[in-house]
Design a protein around this motif. Structure first.
Motif, mmCIF file in Angstrom:
data_model
loop_
_atom_site.group_PDB
_atom_site.id
_atom_site.type_symbol
_atom_site.label_atom_id
_atom_site.label_comp_id
_atom_site.label_asym_id
_atom_site.label_seq_id
_atom_site.Cartn_x
_atom_site.Cartn_y
_atom_site.Cartn_z
ATOM 1 N N GLU A 52 27.359 54.071 38.575
ATOM 2 C CA GLU A 52 27.979 53.375 37.432
ATOM 3 C C GLU A 52 28.607 54.445 36.656
ATOM 4 O O GLU A 52 28.310 55.601 36.671
ATOM 5 N N TYR A 82 20.055 41.849 42.044
ATOM 6 C CA TYR A 82 20.956 42.411 43.261
ATOM 7 C C TYR A 82 20.873 41.432 44.377
ATOM 8 O O TYR A 82 21.647 41.141 44.960
ATOM 9 N N GLN A 119 30.304 45.677 44.764
ATOM 10 C CA GLN A 119 31.036 45.539 43.424
ATOM 11 C C GLN A 119 31.899 46.798 43.251
ATOM 12 O O GLN A 119 31.362 47.795 43.556
HETATM 13 C C1 BG6 Z 1 19.946 46.674 35.860
HETATM 14 C C2 BG6 Z 1 19.648 48.110 35.143
HETATM 15 O O1 BG6 Z 1 18.786 46.249 36.572
HETATM 16 O O2 BG6 Z 1 20.868 46.647 36.561
HETATM 17 C C3 BG6 Z 1 20.842 48.642 34.474
HETATM 18 O O3 BG6 Z 1 18.419 48.078 34.149
HETATM 19 C C4 BG6 Z 1 21.940 48.702 35.291
HETATM 20 O O4 BG6 Z 1 20.643 50.162 34.002
HETATM 21 C C5 BG6 Z 1 22.246 47.313 36.056
HETATM 22 O O5 BG6 Z 1 23.110 49.157 34.486
HETATM 23 C C6 BG6 Z 1 23.273 47.331 37.150
HETATM 24 O O6 BG6 Z 1 23.496 46.125 37.561
HETATM 25 P P1 BG6 Z 1 25.038 45.607 38.212
HETATM 26 O O7 BG6 Z 1 24.849 44.216 38.496
HETATM 27 O O8 BG6 Z 1 25.992 45.862 36.997
HETATM 28 O O9 BG6 Z 1 25.210 46.541 39.301
#
Ligand code: BG6
Length: 484
Positions: A213, A176, A370
């Motif tokens: 998500e 992140y 995002q």
């Molecule tokens: C990961 C988690 O660290 O981050 C996942 O283990 C999650 O469960 C992911 O889906 C989300 O990342 P992003 O960059 O898609 O928001």
């Protein structure tokens, strides 16, 4: 700007992280001309295969994870030419000695060891590297979450890798921190005179951090069911975002200056334990729909007590943030794939136009991580026309996508982070004490959930999450922003 020549060794070179994230990111950096001609990428794994077969496997992965237009044949050929593969058994010293034979061809280069493997292997790998004499001054170790599952295991892991590598050579990735909007948050706060004077309890009512998500846990059920949303997303990603919103201005944009400030924030989080946990947190678990399985079915554990959603009200005991709650939420199988930080400012102290129309809070600064990265500042304006004096909320919008014609592209977080490792810049990586402080705050929450014996609340797939999360906000006279 090209980085110095390096050898990047990926333990777990045939795994999902390497094929889905690391190698595509490296390809893009190579295509952009940032990787020097001599650099090598060495994939290690147990599978018996040759370098030629590995190149074939990586080419296939790139085709899946990158746009066809990016994969020009000359660029692909150059990138694949950098790859080498070594069959490696990390429990066998001979494997490390063989690796030393390869790396010692270029002893002057930066060496990056990326551990894209389970954390139980961090210790044998670090010690294997040390025994084979591979941990000199130019060596860097990169590790990924999960960095422990509580404070004790995280400090144990830190001690294991710290036994071999100096803290300045350890890069703990939180992807992140590599996201563009997250870095922009620092630019926004510390490169503009406009925001810092109002970035405090006098002007800010509350902060919302959302990482929603739309997908379920999918094939990662085995890991996820032992972690849950709090360990998977809050302990790391969401707390890191909170830190960057809450930190005092570092004296310089430099790794330890930034990380010292983040650590202070983590240490000033008001502890949640016992009964207070139940008032300040909501756990949820997604139910089945006509087209998708319930969480418990997906992970194959019908009695699972693990949360696929969590919402928390977090308070920070500091001069700047006294009385300003930070509401955090994250979950899977929600109505949209969307992550944002919203800074919700207070209402004007005297409402001379009468009560404000909805939304209740006139000024909100939202930073979208995002999709569609950008910043949006909601401002109250007068609706045009000779009639009455009607107020309207109009956003000032800055979508980064609109800058594409100026040559801007939104890189994947790993592109930035991998190059930072080679450059030796730890600013966007977590220090060991930060990880431990985050666990110290999280552990009592998990303990209180366990002690309560209660199950997470079911929520409908494609919704905004459990009803109790809405109620938690309503009790404070506030409401969540739409997930969209
Ligand atoms: C990961 C988690 O660290 O981050 C996942 O283990 C999650 O469960 C992911 O889906 C989300 O990342 P992003 O960059 O898609 O928001």
């Amino acid at each position: 700007i090209p980085v110095a020549a390096f050898d990047l060794v990926i333990f777990g070179g045939t795994g999902d992280l390497a094929l889905r994230k690391l190698l595509p990111a490296l390809f893009r950096r190579d295509a952009a001309g940032q990787i020097p001609v001599q650099a090598r990428i060495i994939g290690l794994a147990l599978n018996q295969q040759t370098t030629a077969e590995y190149r074939y496997q990586v080419a296939d992965a790139l085709q899946h994870h990158l746009e066809t237009s990016e994969l020009q044949s000359d660029l692909l050929e150059r990138f694949l030419g950098r790859l080498e593969y070594r069959v490696t058994d990390v429990s066998d010293l001979a494997s490390f000695q063989a690796l030393a034979g390869v790396l010692d061809e270029h002893p002057e280069r930066v060496r990056v060891y990326y551990l894209a493997v389970a954390s139980v292997l961090f210790d044998p790998i670090s010690h294997g590297l040390a025994t084979a004499g591979l941990t000199g001054n130019n060596a860097r170790l990169v590790v990924e979450k999960p960095l422990g599952h509580d404070y004790v295991s995280a400090s144990h892991l830190n001690a294991q890798i710290g036994d071999v590598f100096d803290e300045h050579a350890i890069y703990r990735i939180d992807h992140y921190l590599g996201k563009e909007t997250v870095q922009n948050l620092m630019a926004l706060r510390f490169a503009n005179a406009l925001f810092e004077p109002i970035w405090n309890a006098q002007c800010i009512d509350h902060v919302q951090i959302t990482a929603a998500e739309s997908l379920g846990v999918g094939s990662r059920g085995g890991y996820y069911d032992t972690a849950g949303a709090i360990r998977d997303m809050v302990q790391n990603h969401l707390l890191q975002l909170l830190c960057l919103i809450a930190i005092e201005p570092p004296y310089r944009f430099e790794a330890d200056a930034v990380r010292d400030e983040k650590l202070k924030v983590l240490r000033s989080l008001r502890p949640l334990s016992g009964r207070k946990v139940l008032d300040h947190t909501v756990r949820g678990q997604y139910l089945a729909s006509s087209s998708s399985l319930a969480y418990t079915e997906e992970v194959g554990n019908l009695a699972s007590m693990t949360e696929s959603y969590v919402a928390l009200k977090v308070e920070i005991d500091s001069w700047r943030w006294s009385g300003v709650p930070f509401y955090l939420r994250t979950g899977k199988r929600l109505k949209a794939q969307s992550a944002e930080i919203a800074i919700v400012f207070k209402k004007p102290s005297h409402l001379m136009f009468g009560e404000l129309p909805t939304p209740i809070f006139p000024n909100v600064l939202s930073m979208r991580l995002q999709p569609d990265e950008g910043l949006r500042l909601h401002i109250m304006t007068k609706e045009p026309g000779p009639g009455g004096f009607r107020l309207h909320d109009i956003p000032l919008d800055m979508a980064f996508a609109e800058r594409q014609d100026a040559g801007w592209r939104m890189p994947d977080a790993y592109e930035r982070l991998l190059m930072d490792v080679v450059r030796g810049d730890q600013t966007l990586f977590m220090r060991g004490d930060e990880v431990e402080a985050a666990w110290q705050w999280i552990d009592p929450i998990i303990d209180a959930w366990k002690a309560s014996g209660s199950k997470p609340e079911g929520y409908e797939p494609n919704s905004s999450g459990p009803i109790s999360a809405i109620e938690m906000m309503a009790r404070d006279g506030r409401r969540w922003r739409e997930i969209e």
